[in-house]
Write a protein that holds these residues in place. Structure first.
Motif: not given
Length: 209
Positions: A6-7, A10, A13, A127, A131, A136-137, A139
């Protein structure tokens, strides 16, 4: 492994490489405990009014490195929210624009792990701003202190009914309340909870807490 995937997804992006530092491996021993005050409780529509944060290093709260910022909002703060955090429109006279304030916050936390109470909400609020801007969110690794408390309190008694209200946790751990409710004070109290729980194997289960 899923967290790493997931990281990585992320990271791909990220729109601005100037913020790649958020994704760098962190081998230090500091944790950032933070809190937000907002116009309401809906991360999709509400806005951040202030952010308070403090760094924790081992068993020490680095009060000399406290972070606080007020952000301008696009519409008036609802009266019911003012009753909660006490931040009035006049208090935002010298507030920063959201991009300025959030940028300062991101540089303050860097790639450090984060901790907080009701952290999922605070992260969702951050976020909401980053975003659209960075793609991104946040991390950073995250720790929910009420989850730590539950695990310590529930040790050996699965399915226990445990009160996870902030004031209850403070009282049960003997952490003194700091008076006025604001993001910085809440972050410092949460940091004290975090340290105490990290130095506790289990909590008493006899009380109704």
């Amino acid at each position: 492994m899923f967290k790493a995937w997931r990281k990585q997804r992320n990271r791909k992006r990220l729109k601005d490489e100037a913020y790649a530092f958020l994704f760098e491996p962190y081998d230090g021993d500091e944790v950032v405990v933070f809190d937000t005050e907002t116009t309401g409780l809906d991360p999709k529509t509400d806005e951040i009014v202030s952010i308070g944060a403090v760094k924790v290093k081992g068993n020490r709260i680095l009060t000399s490195e406290t972070f606080e910022v007020y952000l301008k909002t696009s519409r008036p703060i609802p009266a019911e929210s003012i009753e909660v955090h006490g931040i009035r429109p006049c208090d935002l006279e010298y507030a920063l624009s959201p991009p300025e304030g959030i940028e300062k916050f991101l540089h303050f936390i860097g790639p450090r792990p984060l901790a907080g109470y009701y952290l999922e909400f605070d992260v969702a609020m951050i976020n909401r701003y980053i975003k659209p801007w960075l793609g991104v969110e946040l991390p950073n690794p995250k720790t929910e202190v009420s989850g730590l408390y539950f695990d310590k309190k529930n040790f050996g008694i699965p399915q226990g009914n445990i009160d996870l209200r902030f004031d209850t946790i403070l009282a049960n751990l003997g952490v003194p309340p700091m008076g006025r409710h604001n993001a910085v004070n809440d972050a410092i109290m949460t940091a004290m909870i975090f340290i105490k729980l990290n130095n506790t194997i289990k909590l008493k289960t006899g009380e109704r807490t």
